[in-house]
Design a protein around this motif. Structure first.
Motif, PDB file in Angstrom:
ATOM      1  N   MET A   1     -21.815  10.904 -27.325  1.00 38.80           N
ATOM      2  CA  MET A   1     -22.755  11.723 -27.718  1.00 38.80           C
ATOM      3  C   MET A   1     -22.578  11.571 -29.018  1.00 38.80           C
ATOM      4  N   ILE A   2     -23.653  11.310 -30.309  1.00 40.25           N
ATOM      5  CA  ILE A   2     -24.161  11.197 -31.170  1.00 40.25           C
ATOM      6  C   ILE A   2     -24.353  12.755 -32.145  1.00 40.25           C
ATOM      7  N   GLU A   3     -23.961  12.959 -33.806  1.00 44.28           N
ATOM      8  CA  GLU A   3     -24.354  13.947 -34.099  1.00 44.28           C
ATOM      9  C   GLU A   3     -25.838  13.833 -34.437  1.00 44.28           C
ATOM     10  N   LEU A   4     -26.357  15.327 -34.594  1.00 44.67           N
ATOM     11  CA  LEU A   4     -28.381  14.740 -34.930  1.00 44.67           C
ATOM     12  C   LEU A   4     -28.357  14.551 -36.391  1.00 44.67           C
ATOM     13  N   SER A   5     -27.482  14.620 -37.407  1.00 38.72           N
ATOM     14  CA  SER A   5     -27.806  14.211 -38.541  1.00 38.72           C
ATOM     15  C   SER A   5     -27.250  12.480 -38.313  1.00 38.72           C
ATOM     16  N   ASP A   6     -27.003  12.371 -37.504  1.00 37.84           N
ATOM     17  CA  ASP A   6     -26.598  10.320 -36.750  1.00 37.84           C
ATOM     18  C   ASP A   6     -28.043   9.638 -36.639  1.00 37.84           C
ATOM     19  N   MET A   7     -28.782  11.124 -35.514  1.00 41.93           N
ATOM     20  CA  MET A   7     -30.481  10.450 -35.429  1.00 41.93           C
ATOM     21  C   MET A   7     -31.298  10.725 -36.625  1.00 41.93           C
ATOM     22  N   ILE A   8     -30.962  11.927 -37.212  1.00 46.12           N
ATOM     23  CA  ILE A   8     -32.035  11.700 -37.990  1.00 46.12           C
ATOM     24  C   ILE A   8     -31.620  11.018 -39.089  1.00 46.12           C
ATOM     25  N   ARG A   9     -30.337  10.162 -39.180  1.00 48.42           N
ATOM     26  CA  ARG A   9     -30.198   9.042 -40.320  1.00 48.42           C
ATOM     27  C   ARG A   9     -30.784   7.706 -39.518  1.00 48.42           C
TER      28      ARG A   9
ATOM     29  N   VAL B   1     -26.596  15.622 -30.212  1.00 51.47           N
ATOM     30  CA  VAL B   1     -27.300  15.327 -29.128  1.00 51.47           C
ATOM     31  C   VAL B   1     -26.906  14.832 -28.129  1.00 51.47           C
ATOM     32  N   VAL B   2     -27.587  15.548 -26.688  1.00 50.98           N
ATOM     33  CA  VAL B   2     -27.402  15.578 -25.286  1.00 50.98           C
ATOM     34  C   VAL B   2     -27.755  14.486 -24.357  1.00 50.98           C
ATOM     35  N   ASP B   3     -27.630  13.874 -23.445  1.00 56.17           N
ATOM     36  CA  ASP B   3     -28.505  12.419 -23.324  1.00 56.17           C
ATOM     37  C   ASP B   3     -28.827  13.744 -22.193  1.00 56.17           C
TER      38      ASP B   3
ATOM     39  N   LYS C   1     -21.610  18.145 -17.936  1.00 54.04           N
ATOM     40  CA  LYS C   1     -20.398  16.993 -18.993  1.00 54.04           C
ATOM     41  C   LYS C   1     -20.112  18.571 -19.969  1.00 54.04           C
ATOM     42  N   TYR C   2     -20.955  19.493 -20.111  1.00 60.01           N
ATOM     43  CA  TYR C   2     -21.298  20.177 -21.853  1.00 60.01           C
ATOM     44  C   TYR C   2     -20.806  21.676 -21.433  1.00 60.01           C
ATOM     45  N   SER C   3     -19.758  22.406 -20.215  1.00 60.45           N
ATOM     46  CA  SER C   3     -20.051  23.887 -19.847  1.00 60.45           C
ATOM     47  C   SER C   3     -19.662  24.367 -20.420  1.00 60.45           C
ATOM     48  N   ASN C   4     -18.385  24.007 -21.796  1.00 66.86           N
ATOM     49  CA  ASN C   4     -17.803  24.920 -23.163  1.00 66.86           C
ATOM     50  C   ASN C   4     -18.655  24.880 -24.007  1.00 66.86           C
ATOM     51  N   ALA C   5     -20.319  24.313 -24.196  1.00 67.17           N
ATOM     52  CA  ALA C   5     -20.711  24.354 -25.023  1.00 67.17           C
ATOM     53  C   ALA C   5     -22.045  24.963 -24.777  1.00 67.17           C
ATOM     54  N   GLN C   6     -22.619  25.561 -25.874  1.00 66.47           N
ATOM     55  CA  GLN C   6     -23.897  25.840 -25.918  1.00 66.47           C
ATOM     56  C   GLN C   6     -25.305  25.066 -25.651  1.00 66.47           C
ATOM     57  N   THR C   7     -26.199  24.488 -24.888  1.00 63.54           N
ATOM     58  CA  THR C   7     -27.247  23.500 -25.612  1.00 63.54           C
ATOM     59  C   THR C   7     -28.115  24.618 -25.937  1.00 63.54           C
ATOM     60  N   GLN C   8     -28.815  23.774 -26.414  1.00 66.84           N
ATOM     61  CA  GLN C   8     -30.219  23.751 -27.255  1.00 66.84           C
ATOM     62  C   GLN C   8     -31.630  23.562 -27.169  1.00 66.84           C
ATOM     63  N   ARG C   9     -33.202  23.897 -27.314  1.00 62.83           N
ATOM     64  CA  ARG C   9     -33.604  22.235 -27.562  1.00 62.83           C
ATOM     65  C   ARG C   9     -34.066  23.027 -28.472  1.00 62.83           C
TER      66      ARG C   9
END
Length: 103
Positions: free
Chosen positions: A1-9, A56-58, A64-72
């Motif tokens: 996984m990559i952080e959203l900030s890394d994707m924007i960078r 950012v989620v593939d 794989k991220y059942s413990n985390a909230q996913t948002q679009r």
């Protein structure tokens, strides 16, 4: 996984590469608003200085991220260049200098 900030960078680096790669070309493109849409996993670190992180989620990895909230989310960015002479920021042109009548 990559952080959203890394994707924007990385997006910033790719736009910068396109800007310098167009130097000296007759055809120029003004970059308008850039829309980035991603599915992110929202996690919170434990501890006294707990932080919320957006990862950012593939598309195929949601299970794989059942413990985390996913948002679009959708982020609209308007690229600008900051001139070295201190004049106000200007829209990005993917090319070299301006020609007469170019906006």
């Amino acid at each position: 996984m990559i952080e959203l900030s890394d994707m924007i960078r990385e997006l910033r680096e790719q736009l910068t590469s396109a800007l310098t790669g167009g130097d000296g070309q007759l055809v120029r493109f003004e970059v308008g608003p850039v829309e980035v849409e991603a599915t992110v996993a929202v996690t919170r670190e434990a501890g006294a200085d707990a932080k919320v992180k957006l990862w950012v989620v593939d598309a195929g990895a949601n299970g794989k991220y059942s413990n985390a909230q996913t948002q679009r989310i959708k982020v609209t960015l308007t690229p600008q260049t900051i001139p070295a002479d201190g004049t106000p920021a200007r829209p990005v042109l993917i090319a070299g200098g301006e020609v007469d009548g170019e906006r």
